[in-house]
Write a protein that holds these residues in place. Sequence first.
Motif, PDB file in Angstrom:
ATOM      1  N   VAL A 210     -48.207  -6.652 -59.338  1.00  0.00           N
ATOM      2  CA  VAL A 210     -48.815  -5.409 -58.851  1.00  0.00           C
ATOM      3  C   VAL A 210     -49.013  -5.478 -57.336  1.00  0.00           C
ATOM      4  N   PHE A 211     -49.482  -6.646 -56.844  1.00  0.00           N
ATOM      5  CA  PHE A 211     -49.713  -6.768 -55.406  1.00  0.00           C
ATOM      6  C   PHE A 211     -48.418  -6.568 -54.617  1.00  0.00           C
ATOM      7  N   HIS A 212     -47.350  -7.245 -55.042  1.00  0.00           N
ATOM      8  CA  HIS A 212     -46.133  -7.180 -54.239  1.00  0.00           C
ATOM      9  C   HIS A 212     -45.348  -5.892 -54.459  1.00  0.00           C
ATOM     10  N   TRP A 213     -45.442  -5.314 -55.649  1.00  0.00           N
ATOM     11  CA  TRP A 213     -44.831  -3.994 -55.862  1.00  0.00           C
ATOM     12  C   TRP A 213     -45.466  -2.990 -54.898  1.00  0.00           C
ATOM     13  N   ASN A 214     -46.774  -3.087 -54.738  1.00  0.00           N
ATOM     14  CA  ASN A 214     -47.511  -2.145 -53.899  1.00  0.00           C
ATOM     15  C   ASN A 214     -47.469  -2.482 -52.420  1.00  0.00           C
ATOM     16  N   ASP A 215     -47.065  -3.712 -52.085  1.00  0.00           N
ATOM     17  CA  ASP A 215     -47.201  -4.176 -50.706  1.00  0.00           C
ATOM     18  C   ASP A 215     -46.400  -3.308 -49.743  1.00  0.00           C
ATOM     19  N   TYR A 216     -47.054  -2.942 -48.655  1.00  0.00           N
ATOM     20  CA  TYR A 216     -46.442  -2.109 -47.629  1.00  0.00           C
ATOM     21  C   TYR A 216     -46.259  -2.919 -46.355  1.00  0.00           C
ATOM     22  N   PHE A 217     -47.270  -3.749 -46.051  1.00  0.00           N
ATOM     23  CA  PHE A 217     -47.307  -4.454 -44.782  1.00  0.00           C
ATOM     24  C   PHE A 217     -46.096  -5.361 -44.552  1.00  0.00           C
ATOM     25  N   TRP A 218     -45.844  -6.276 -45.505  1.00  0.00           N
ATOM     26  CA  TRP A 218     -44.787  -7.269 -45.276  1.00  0.00           C
ATOM     27  C   TRP A 218     -43.389  -6.640 -45.184  1.00  0.00           C
ATOM     28  N   PRO A 219     -43.001  -5.786 -46.152  1.00  0.00           N
ATOM     29  CA  PRO A 219     -41.690  -5.137 -46.021  1.00  0.00           C
ATOM     30  C   PRO A 219     -41.574  -4.280 -44.754  1.00  0.00           C
ATOM     31  N   LEU A 220     -42.678  -3.681 -44.318  1.00  0.00           N
ATOM     32  CA  LEU A 220     -42.649  -2.877 -43.094  1.00  0.00           C
ATOM     33  C   LEU A 220     -42.297  -3.737 -41.896  1.00  0.00           C
ATOM     34  N   VAL A 221     -42.897  -4.925 -41.850  1.00  0.00           N
ATOM     35  CA  VAL A 221     -42.713  -5.806 -40.712  1.00  0.00           C
ATOM     36  C   VAL A 221     -41.350  -6.499 -40.764  1.00  0.00           C
ATOM     37  N   MET A 222     -40.879  -6.830 -41.981  1.00  0.00           N
ATOM     38  CA  MET A 222     -39.680  -7.658 -42.117  1.00  0.00           C
ATOM     39  C   MET A 222     -38.380  -6.879 -42.276  1.00  0.00           C
ATOM     40  N   THR A 223     -38.452  -5.552 -42.339  1.00  0.00           N
ATOM     41  CA  THR A 223     -37.211  -4.796 -42.483  1.00  0.00           C
ATOM     42  C   THR A 223     -37.102  -3.753 -41.378  1.00  0.00           C
ATOM     43  N   THR A 224     -35.863  -3.529 -40.917  1.00  0.00           N
ATOM     44  CA  THR A 224     -35.662  -2.488 -39.922  1.00  0.00           C
ATOM     45  C   THR A 224     -34.623  -1.460 -40.402  1.00  0.00           C
ATOM     46  N   ASP A 225     -33.941  -1.764 -41.491  1.00  0.00           N
ATOM     47  CA  ASP A 225     -33.010  -0.771 -42.046  1.00  0.00           C
ATOM     48  C   ASP A 225     -33.175  -0.716 -43.562  1.00  0.00           C
ATOM     49  N   GLU A 226     -32.277   0.026 -44.218  1.00  0.00           N
ATOM     50  CA  GLU A 226     -32.545   0.292 -45.634  1.00  0.00           C
ATOM     51  C   GLU A 226     -32.016  -0.754 -46.614  1.00  0.00           C
ATOM     52  N   THR A 227     -31.322  -1.810 -46.108  1.00  0.00           N
ATOM     53  CA  THR A 227     -30.728  -2.798 -47.022  1.00  0.00           C
ATOM     54  C   THR A 227     -31.711  -3.278 -48.087  1.00  0.00           C
ATOM     55  N   VAL A 228     -32.866  -3.786 -47.656  1.00  0.00           N
ATOM     56  CA  VAL A 228     -33.811  -4.299 -48.648  1.00  0.00           C
ATOM     57  C   VAL A 228     -35.141  -3.527 -48.593  1.00  0.00           C
ATOM     58  N   ARG A 229     -35.119  -2.322 -48.053  1.00  0.00           N
ATOM     59  CA  ARG A 229     -36.345  -1.529 -47.961  1.00  0.00           C
ATOM     60  C   ARG A 229     -36.906  -1.283 -49.369  1.00  0.00           C
ATOM     61  N   THR A 230     -38.241  -1.339 -49.477  1.00  0.00           N
ATOM     62  CA  THR A 230     -38.857  -1.188 -50.801  1.00  0.00           C
ATOM     63  C   THR A 230     -39.497   0.190 -50.957  1.00  0.00           C
ATOM     64  N   MET A 231     -39.932   0.480 -52.157  1.00  0.00           N
ATOM     65  CA  MET A 231     -40.451   1.814 -52.503  1.00  0.00           C
ATOM     66  C   MET A 231     -41.595   2.310 -51.620  1.00  0.00           C
ATOM     67  N   PRO A 232     -42.675   1.510 -51.430  1.00  0.00           N
ATOM     68  CA  PRO A 232     -43.789   2.049 -50.637  1.00  0.00           C
ATOM     69  C   PRO A 232     -43.335   2.507 -49.246  1.00  0.00           C
ATOM     70  N   LEU A 233     -42.454   1.711 -48.621  1.00  0.00           N
ATOM     71  CA  LEU A 233     -41.942   2.074 -47.306  1.00  0.00           C
ATOM     72  C   LEU A 233     -41.140   3.357 -47.354  1.00  0.00           C
ATOM     73  N   ALA A 234     -40.269   3.448 -48.363  1.00  0.00           N
ATOM     74  CA  ALA A 234     -39.388   4.605 -48.475  1.00  0.00           C
ATOM     75  C   ALA A 234     -40.195   5.877 -48.669  1.00  0.00           C
ATOM     76  N   VAL A 235     -41.214   5.806 -49.527  1.00  0.00           N
ATOM     77  CA  VAL A 235     -42.000   7.007 -49.813  1.00  0.00           C
ATOM     78  C   VAL A 235     -42.843   7.395 -48.593  1.00  0.00           C
ATOM     79  N   ALA A 236     -43.346   6.383 -47.878  1.00  0.00           N
ATOM     80  CA  ALA A 236     -44.095   6.691 -46.653  1.00  0.00           C
ATOM     81  C   ALA A 236     -43.182   7.340 -45.619  1.00  0.00           C
TER      82      ALA A 236
END
Lengths: 280, 293
Positions: A210-236
């Motif tokens: 649940v924590f990592h599915w919901n996590d926004y901070f780490w994927p936001l910082v570690m990704t700059t394109d859509e290759t491994v972008r996760t759901m919270p980032l995409a929806v934001a």
Amino acid sequence: MAVGSEAASVSSAVRRWTLNLVLLAVALVWLGPYVWMVLGSFKTLSDFLQAPLAPLPSSFQLGAYRSVFQAIPIGRYLLNSTVMALLIAAIQIGLALPAGYALAKLRFVGRPMAFVTVMACLLIPAQVTFVPVFLMLAKVGLVNTMTALVLPFGASALGTFMVRQALLYVPDELIEAARMDGASELTIIYRLLGPMLVPTLVSLFLLSFVFHWNDYFWPLVMTTDETVRTMPLAVALLREQGTGVRWHIVMAGNVILSAPALAVFALAQKHLLRAVAARR
Amino acid sequence: MLRPRNRAHPYLMLAPTLVLLVVFFILPLGVAGYRSAFSWDLLTPPRYVGASNYTRLFASGELLRTLGTTLTFSLVVVIGSMLLGLLLAMAVNRPGKFVGFIRASVFSAYVVSWVSVALLWMWLLDANAGVVGRMFARLGIGESGLLAGPSTALYALAGVTVWKITGYSMVIFLAGLQDIPGEMYEAAALDGAGSWGRFWNVTWPLLRPTTAFVGTSSLIISFQAFDVVRVMTQGGPAGSTSVFVYAIYEHVFLNFRLGRASAMVIVFFCLLMMLTLLQLWAWRLGQRGFRER
């Protein structure tokens, strides 16, 4: 006397019903927003322009969902999020078992030191480590990879601690007997102790997933394109795209984002509540 | 405690965990401490500046401003979520499907992602399209949107955070309430204590360790707030919602001031350590209370 006790029971009934009404209002405050979100996701742009506050859409339309699928590769983001959260939880469990076993059951030089190291990491959140970790991963070209999302969380200090605590209750004789039967240490850890620790491991899995599915901070910082972008980032990002805020589309994305977490909660409610309460 | 079959076994079992923890948690903290002594913008080579990142943070007023914003936010969140959590825990502390449903609905907000919650409330608080925003506007508060006003935005974010984490404090309080033996209440009732008397003489004192724990953990949660700020206000309007973690993020990804950011990371970590020690004390208090019973 009889009149008095009747009055008392009436007043206690009144009090009970007042309390229940207040609780119902509480449920409305917490569930109302979700209902509003789901209803909003069926609206159209013209619904929003004509009557932004109407609770019901003029007719239930799936247009907003179609727009979400057209605007972003949502299938890929769902897959990224699922793979990331599952991998993290699986690796954490796989590594916490042997580490917790060594800390709980084996006598060796440096054990207190190792335990303190693990516990110290409980105090260091990702918000403190992200700058150096980002630069380090950038140097080896790992930004925008699944590795950057998973590897830093592969070892869980909390998970190691949970496994160690649970193993303290397992008698040594059991392990000695297994050794006598010729079981290897790996067999003992994964085949004998693993199944015994299922409740602890389920707690760890749920908290981690649940924590990592919901996590926004780490994927936001570690990704700059859509290759491994996760759901919270995409929806934001959905909100930041386009001209003017199209709330029906954002809410459709939000329904897709929150449904899995709510489904996990609905299925494992008792377990999750226990896992959270046990951490105090 | 067993003797390992092979002297290398325990080290091999711990190695993956320890290596990952050291590389991704302990080492980065040290690196941040080292970098905080340099001025670095990623483009030109780092330049040693001693403690000036720290003194600048302090002298420019940024540190105190950020700390003030974070503390105001935390105070509202901690008091709000604890008060609501305790009231709710007492109200739902009985068996039954109905209260189980209430419990689950309040706790569900804790399970949903911060992004979901932030987006949802951004819409609800919108001055034009949001139900809640309109209600506030009618009362004359935040007519151009609660999130758009420098004096209201931080409190709006705190309110949303309270909505999100009240379920957590309710669950912990509930567990604390259920640890209180029923005989204590019976004894108090025999002494003629009313419901207020029972609360002040039994519930409150016995719940103190739980209260201390919930207080410190919600303080830690609110201190680490980032998602709601990034999604809902981006630190604005006029920097009024720039809490600690967001300020660090801005220094790194918007201003490219890595030395300054690292200094902030170190200050943030020290504050967090202090809060954690406080929590450890609260936890000890709980353990001791438990033994005494």
